[in-house]
Enzyme design. Structure first.
Site, PDB file in Angstrom:
ATOM      1  N   HIS A  68       0.811  -1.110  -0.140  1.00 23.27           N
ATOM      2  CA  HIS A  68      -0.030   0.100   0.079  1.00 23.27           C
ATOM      3  C   HIS A  68       0.780   1.258   0.029  1.00 23.27           C
ATOM      4  O   HIS A  68       0.360   2.313  -0.730  1.00 23.27           O
ATOM      5  CB  HIS A  68      -0.949   0.162   1.238  1.00 23.27           C
ATOM      6  CG  HIS A  68      -1.820  -1.002   1.407  1.00 23.27           C
ATOM      7  ND1 HIS A  68      -1.755  -2.115   2.296  1.00 23.27           N
ATOM      8  CD2 HIS A  68      -2.973  -1.204   0.658  1.00 23.27           C
ATOM      9  CE1 HIS A  68      -3.034  -2.580   2.059  1.00 23.27           C
ATOM     10  NE2 HIS A  68      -3.737  -2.053   1.158  1.00 23.27           N
ATOM     11  N   SER A 101      -0.091  -9.053   0.988  1.00 19.43           N
ATOM     12  CA  SER A 101      -1.448  -8.803   1.175  1.00 19.43           C
ATOM     13  C   SER A 101      -1.819  -8.605   2.557  1.00 19.43           C
ATOM     14  O   SER A 101      -1.215  -9.267   3.587  1.00 19.43           O
ATOM     15  CB  SER A 101      -2.037 -10.200   0.558  1.00 19.43           C
ATOM     16  OG  SER A 101      -3.454 -10.285   1.022  1.00 19.43           O
ATOM     17  N   GLN A 117     -18.562  -5.730  -0.503  1.00 14.72           N
ATOM     18  CA  GLN A 117     -17.503  -6.724  -1.627  1.00 14.72           C
ATOM     19  C   GLN A 117     -17.474  -8.043  -0.674  1.00 14.72           C
ATOM     20  O   GLN A 117     -16.524  -8.652  -1.457  1.00 14.72           O
ATOM     21  CB  GLN A 117     -16.363  -6.110  -2.080  1.00 14.72           C
ATOM     22  CG  GLN A 117     -15.614  -5.499  -1.056  1.00 14.72           C
ATOM     23  CD  GLN A 117     -14.727  -4.626  -1.470  1.00 14.72           C
ATOM     24  OE1 GLN A 117     -14.515  -3.366  -1.735  1.00 14.72           O
ATOM     25  NE2 GLN A 117     -13.247  -5.191  -1.661  1.00 14.72           N
TER      26      GLN A 117
HETATM   27  O1  PAF Z   1      -8.390  -3.284  -3.296  1.00 11.18           O
HETATM   28  C1  PAF Z   1      -8.968  -2.668  -2.250  1.00 11.18           C
HETATM   29  O2  PAF Z   1      -8.340  -2.617  -1.100  1.00 11.18           O
HETATM   30  C2  PAF Z   1     -10.514  -2.834  -2.300  1.00 11.18           C
HETATM   31  O3  PAF Z   1     -11.108  -3.618  -3.048  1.00 11.18           O
HETATM   32  C3  PAF Z   1     -11.080  -1.345  -2.827  1.00 11.18           C
HETATM   33  C4  PAF Z   1     -10.225  -1.039  -4.040  1.00 11.18           C
HETATM   34  C5  PAF Z   1     -10.341  -0.112  -1.813  1.00 11.18           C
HETATM   35  C6  PAF Z   1     -12.416  -1.031  -2.750  1.00 11.18           C
HETATM   36  O4  PAF Z   1     -12.908  -1.493  -1.588  1.00 11.18           O
END
Ligand code: PAF
Length: 300
Positions: free
Chosen positions: A37, A197, A64
């Site tokens: 990140h 991850s 999601q």
């Molecule tokens: O990749 C992610 O962490 C998520 O799918 C995102 C793009 C922040 C959407 O919630």
């Protein structure tokens, strides 16, 4: 670096930055930030320059996650995320992020769940991860649309590790005419090849040791394609053989697809629809942890 909790605060901050002539970048995340990140944040800073404005959103998006997935136990570490971002200083001395946008679920979904209004990118959301995570990409495209509307960035940066997500968001951004540049940042890997991850922290030491087969399988496919292997089935088989070396690994999918449409292919061709670009992609479970990884295959 300030933390904003409401859409109105985020929009006001973005308006101020835009009025001051600053270019805006957004790095959408679900938090539990790791080096992967932070590389996205550095990329965002580089894209908008020291005078630009970088927002990192931290939101674990409920829509999601399917029932039974890890929404409840997904790590929420906002204080540590803020500390990691506050320490970031880019090469030109500018800070990493100017703002963290960390809304609550009630703020993002004021009418409750499920929302009536969603964004769906048809077929692309059904291939690969879409097959075992129905509704997942609709959740992603819908929340990213809301984040785009809250931040209205010039540039948004996503990791290539979620290659399907990236391809879908590129398509969505173009089809809906957002006018936002979508940047894909290369996968950041551990020394042994495992892609970083937030879910790696769920792995037991033995699962972590065996998880190296994911990147080995992809590197083997990349090598074989580089040596002239053009049969997608042969590449899939090669990857499955590598993964089979890890007794704890349970394959969800191992695929070779067109890099843009994500449709499965039979043969890798220079004149393919994406100009000879393909994706070798896989999802593998270790116990309760599902990991994904991919690599781009190029036919020259
Ligand atoms: O990749 C992610 O962490 C998520 O799918 C995102 C793009 C922040 C959407 O919630």
């Amino acid at each position: 670096m300030q933390t904003l909790h409401t859409v109105a605060e985020m929009q006001a901050e973005a308006d101020r930055a835009r009025c001051a002539g600053r270019r805006l970048a957004l790095v959408p995340t679900m938090g539990a930030l790791h080096e992967g990140h932070l590389a996205l944040v550095r990329e965002a800073r580089q894209r908008v320059g020291p005078e630009g404005h970088v927002t990192v959103s931290v939101f674990v998006n409920p829509t999601q996650f399917a029932p039974g997935e890890d929404y409840e136990r997904y790590p929420r570490t906002l204080d540590a995320d803020r500390a990691a971002l506050a320490e970031l200083v880019s090469e030109d001395g500018a800070g990493g992020a100017d703002a963290v946008f960390a809304p609550s679920a009630e703020e993002m979904y004021p009418f409750g769940l499920p929302p009536l209004t969603t964004v769906r990118v048809a077929e692309m959301g059904r291939y690969l991860c879409g097959a075992s995570r129905p509704g997942h990409f609709e959740g992603v495209t819908s929340v990213v649309t809301k984040l785009f509307l809250a931040c209205r960035p010039d540039v948004a940066v996503f990791g290539q590790k979620d290659a399907q997500q990236l391809a879908i968001l590129r398509r969505m951004t173009r089809e809906l005419g957002f006018g936002i540049e979508i940047v894909g940042h290369p996968i950041v890997r551990e020394k042994d090849g495992l892609a970083l991850s937030s879910r790696n922290r769920y792995l037991s030491p033995e699962e972590r040791r065996q998880a190296v087969v994911l990147s080995r399988a992809l590197f083997a496919a990349g090598h074989a394609a580089g040596q002239g292997e053009r049969s997608a089935d042969a590449l899939r088989q090669l990857m499955r053989e590598q993964i089979a070396l890890a007794p704890l690994a349970e394959v969800d999918y191992v695929e070779v697809v067109d890099a843009d449409s994500l449709a499965p292919v039979e043969t890798l061709e220079k004149e393919g629809p994406s100009g000879g670009r393909y994706l070798a992609a896989l999802a593998v479970r270790f116990g309760g942890t599902r990991l994904i990884d991919n690599t781009t295959l190029r036919v020259a």
